[in-house]
Design an enzyme around this catalytic site. Structure first.
Site, PDB file in Angstrom:
ATOM      1  N   HIS A  65      55.660  -9.216 -78.788  1.00  0.00           N
ATOM      2  CA  HIS A  65      55.403  -9.992 -80.014  1.00  0.00           C
ATOM      3  C   HIS A  65      56.721 -10.267 -80.737  1.00  0.00           C
ATOM      4  CE1 HIS A  65      50.978  -9.258 -80.009  1.00  0.00           C
ATOM      5  NE2 HIS A  65      51.369  -8.255 -79.254  1.00  0.00           N
TER       6      HIS A  65
ATOM      7  N   HIS B  96      44.055 -10.000 -76.409  1.00  0.00           N
ATOM      8  CA  HIS B  96      44.168  -8.537 -76.473  1.00  0.00           C
ATOM      9  C   HIS B  96      42.761  -7.926 -76.419  1.00  0.00           C
ATOM     10  CE1 HIS B  96      48.216  -9.278 -77.856  1.00  0.00           C
ATOM     11  NE2 HIS B  96      48.457  -8.018 -78.113  1.00  0.00           N
TER      12      HIS B  96
ATOM     13  N   GLU C 179      42.315  -2.172 -75.390  1.00  0.00           N
ATOM     14  CA  GLU C 179      43.452  -1.359 -75.842  1.00  0.00           C
ATOM     15  C   GLU C 179      42.901  -0.249 -76.749  1.00  0.00           C
ATOM     16  OE1 GLU C 179      45.861  -3.303 -78.790  1.00  0.00           O
ATOM     17  OE2 GLU C 179      47.556  -1.919 -78.547  1.00  0.00           O
TER      18      GLU C 179
ATOM     19  N   ASP D 250      55.719  -4.158 -78.734  1.00  0.00           N
ATOM     20  CA  ASP D 250      56.468  -4.181 -80.002  1.00  0.00           C
ATOM     21  C   ASP D 250      57.568  -3.129 -79.872  1.00  0.00           C
ATOM     22  OD1 ASP D 250      54.432  -5.916 -81.543  1.00  0.00           O
ATOM     23  OD2 ASP D 250      53.220  -4.277 -80.770  1.00  0.00           O
TER      24      ASP D 250
HETATM   25  N1  ADE Z   1      49.946  -7.192 -82.636  1.00  0.00           N
HETATM   26  C1  ADE Z   1      51.135  -6.687 -82.328  1.00  0.00           C
HETATM   27  N2  ADE Z   1      51.014  -5.640 -81.482  1.00  0.00           N
HETATM   28  C2  ADE Z   1      49.682  -5.482 -81.248  1.00  0.00           C
HETATM   29  C3  ADE Z   1      48.911  -4.599 -80.468  1.00  0.00           C
HETATM   30  N3  ADE Z   1      49.474  -3.622 -79.733  1.00  0.00           N
HETATM   31  N4  ADE Z   1      47.580  -4.739 -80.481  1.00  0.00           N
HETATM   32  C4  ADE Z   1      47.004  -5.685 -81.214  1.00  0.00           C
HETATM   33  N5  ADE Z   1      47.689  -6.557 -81.960  1.00  0.00           N
HETATM   34  C5  ADE Z   1      49.015  -6.467 -81.983  1.00  0.00           C
HETATM   35 ZN    ZN Z   2      50.298  -6.937 -78.035  1.00  0.00          ZN
END
Ligand code: ADE
Ligand code: ZN
Length: 324
Positions: free
Chosen positions: A11, A189, A192, A271
């Site tokens: 990101h 996404h 997770e 990130d």
């Molecule tokens: N935005 C930035 N990193 C993220 C993540 N790991 N999961 C969901 N949204 C995000």
């Molecule tokens: Zn992400």
């Protein structure tokens, strides 16, 4: 390790170092909450929702097109120095809009940062315009409409991040229809924070070719078989999963079990400064945890190139770099 690195999941704001964010905050006269950094100046991040709140606080400091251009330039020059040959970066148009940056000016800045990095290092990159799930359906549709109304050659994908518990994937069907009609590659996404059902629901409602993370698909063998059969690629970010408490270590990531079940997998840093990693470290740690050969690491890069949101001519050039 010999494998050239390929990353499909990082990101833009998530790539901003704490030092860069503090510098932007001073330059742009933005007050940041005291508790967003640890005593030694790193990002504070103790669970997923806390991570999202620190991330959104950091975004308020990144306020000008120049900030974005510098961020993208720095990320890609540093990543190229570590062996990255191709990267896809998520761009949220909501964050620049919230600080008053017009979308066209925003994209000009992103392109400027990338083109300077490309000219200096030869790195290739593309961008995935991304809506934020917990910002709601209306803003998500506006994001897709921006991509539709202002096509940009470097914006080749559409995605959705944010709080996976917010709403239902079916709420975003129209958003994804607009992005699909615009000709963008689709990723979302899922799997997770939430389990396998969240991934199935996204596949049913949004029909993406890739899933961001998707690791918790391992909890349902029928879903694993479906991912393998349909060729859906998972953008796996093991370091992010460890930092956010999804798994305890690299060795506990299901990445290799998924691969061995026929699911296509790639690696991403998500990130990186939040999770104390970078894409080179993700490759290194996965190779070490599973005793993978250089050829197996190269195969992960190849899978990523095959699933990348770029044209076939660019893919052919990248594939040549894997097999010189
Ligand atoms: N935005 C930035 N990193 C993220 C993540 N790991 N999961 C969901 N949204 C995000
Ligand atoms: Zn992400």
């Amino acid at each position: 390790m010999r494998a050239p690195l390929v990353e499909l999941h990082c990101h833009s704001e998530g790539a901003a170092s704490p030092a860069f964010v503090r510098e932007c905050a001073v330059r742009n006269k933005v007050a940041l909450p005291d508790n967003m950094f640890t005593a030694d100046g790193a990002y504070s991040c103790y669970d997923f929702l806390h991570f999202l709140s620190v991330y959104e606080a950091a975004c308020t400091a990144i306020c000008t097109p120049r900030d974005y251009a510098d961020l993208v330039y720095t990320y890609f020059t540093e990543a190229a120095a570590k062996g990255l040959i191709y990267g896809e970066m998520f761009l949220s148009s909501d964050h620049p809009a919230d600080v008053g940056i017009d979308y066209v000016d925003f994209m000009d800045a992103i392109a400027d940062g990338y083109q300077r990095a490309h000219a200096q290092t030869g790195i290739e990159a593309r961008f995935i315009l991304t809506c934020v799930r917990h910002f709601g359906v209306e803003r998500a549709e506006e994001t897709a409409k921006l991509a539709h109304d202002h096509p940009h050659p470097l914006v080749t994908g559409f995605g959705m991040g944010g709080d996976e518990n917010w709403g239902k994937p079916a709420d975003f069907t129209r958003t994804y229809d607009i992005a699909r009609d615009t000709g963008l590659g689709l990723t979302v996404h899922a799997g997770e924070v939430c389990g396998a059902q969240s991934v199935s629901d996204c596949l049913d409602a949004l029909n993406p070719t890739r899933i961001g993370h998707g690791v918790r698909s391992i909890e349902d063998e029928n879903l694993v078989a479906r991912l393998a059969k349909e060729g859906v690629m998972l953008e796996v970010c093991p370091g992010s999963n460890i930092a956010l408490g999804v798994y305890g270590s690299y060795a506990q990531s299901p990445i290799i079990r998924l691969r061995d079940a026929g699911v296509r997998v790639s690696l991403g840093s998500d990130d990186p400064p939040y999770f104390h990693t970078d894409i080179a470290n993700e490759y290194r740690q996965v190779q070490k945890a599973f005793a993978l050969s250089d050829d197996e690491m190269c195969a992960i890069s190849r899978t990523a190139i095959e699933a990348a949101f770029c044209d076939d001519a660019t893919k052919a050039v990248l594939l040549k770099k894997l097999n010189p």
